[in-house]
Design a protein around this motif. Structure first.
Motif: not given
Length: 361
Positions: A151-166
């Motif tokens: 249910g979250a508005s999160i892209p289907e393709t993300i990388n480990y590095q993206d998890l540090a994004d504010p």
């Protein structure tokens, strides 16, 4: 199964109970008797931190094929390594079997394992999933993937590095920094990106925590499915347990998740592939049944045994021509990081230091 009591005859307190020749010293006779008894028995002695009942089928099948009896002692990896150190040259251990390349590195550092040179193992196991000098070999692998709430508005393709994004502030659940899976993941980032960038990543993820680190991978799965947080990182074999479960509740939990294999596309580090780790085995430094131990290692990398690993504990085989469990296959195909997993141990101290400095407790 308990190791035979005769193995204890090395102790000076019971030398008198061991058979001796009148021309031999007690130590010489006891040592010789034990070496002969263990080798003639057709046994292999495992010290294992894998606590999966499904592995029993592997051991039983090996005995049926070879007649070699499999004895095992199970405990946590650190306890087994300490036991081997204290037993020294009198240790009955032939093989140490454990999870995570970082733990195998600890055994290497402790001096309790020795190299195996086997054409069979080298031909079957990809180079990045075994020690460069043959000190240990991967037997099965698991990917550490990102999960998100459907249910979250999160892209289907993300990388480990993206998890540090504010943008992920207040959305991330994680296990403790003391967990070896997280330590090895960060160790791989140190190898790829350098310690400075790895620290920036860890600090960014901490800033995005929805709660203090807690629980195990199953706890992260259930927290994301329940909407307590929207994102976490877990091992694939935990997910496969939910995917293949007959329990409606676990099926519902799995149905609330998106599974993302990170770092699949793009140039440079963005496309390096998803982090994978191993369960692996190493020959004990003083193995009394060395030949049997090598036979057992080679058996564990056969297509038949590899399928046991995959179907029994939802892991990926390490050899290309083994069948992957349908419960694992349903998670999807992916490109894996080709970094040699020995780097997880080499960078372990740096990773632990980074976790401490950023407050990832």
């Amino acid at each position: 199964m308990r190791l035979k009591h005769s193995l204890l005859c090395f102790s000076a307190l019971i030398v008198a109970a061991c058979s001796q020749s009148s021309t031999d010293t007690p130590t010489q006779a006891g040592d010789a008797a034990q070496k002969v008894n263990v080798q003639d028995a057709g046994e292999v002695n495992l010290y294992s931190s894998r606590h999966y009942d499904t592995d029993l089928a592997l051991y039983e099948n090996f005995t049926k094929q070879t007649g070699i009896k499999v004895n095992r002692i199970e405990a946590k990896a650190n306890a087994l390594i300490e036991r081997m150190k204290s037993e020294g040259e009198f240790s009955p251990a032939d093989l140490l079997i454990t999870v995570d390349a970082g733990v195998l590195w600890q055994a290497e550092n402790a001096g309790v394992i020795s190299a195996v040179q086997s054409d069979v193992l080298e031909a079957r196991i990809p180079a990045h999933l075994r020690h460069p000098d043959g000190l240990w070999y991967g037997l099965s692998k698991r990917a550490r993937v990102i999960i998100t709430h459907k249910g979250a508005s999160i892209p289907e393709t993300i990388n480990y590095q993206d998890l540090a994004d504010p943008a992920f502030k207040g959305q991330i659940c994680m296990r403790s920094s003391s967990n070896i899976y997280n330590i090895s993941l960060l160790s791989s980032m140190v190898a790829h990106d350098g310690a400075g960038r790895a620290e920036d990543w860890a600090r960014g993820v901490v800033a995005n925590f929805a709660r203090k680190p807690q629980s195990n991978d199953s706890g992260q799965i259930e927290a994301v499915a329940a909407g307590i947080c929207n994102v976490s990182i877990v091992n694939t074999y935990y997910l496969a347990r939910y995917a293949r479960s007959d329990e409606a509740q676990k099926q519902e939990i799995y149905g609330n998740l998106n599974v993302i294999f990170p770092n699949q596309d793009g140039s440079g580090q963005d496309g390096r592939g998803t982090h994978v780790n191993i369960s692996g085995a190493a020959l004990a430094a003083h193995a009394p049944n060395r030949d049997n131990a090598v036979k057992f290692l080679e058996y564990l990398t056969s297509p038949e045994a590899q399928s046991y690993f995959s179907d029994g504990n939802n892991e990926y085989p390490v050899i290309a021509d083994a069948k992957t469990s349908s419960a694992v296959s349903v998670l999807g195909t992916f490109k894996e990081d080709g970094l040699n997993v020995s780097a997880f141990g080499k960078n372990q101290a740096k990773a632990v230091g980074i976790f401490d400095s950023v407050g990832w407790k």
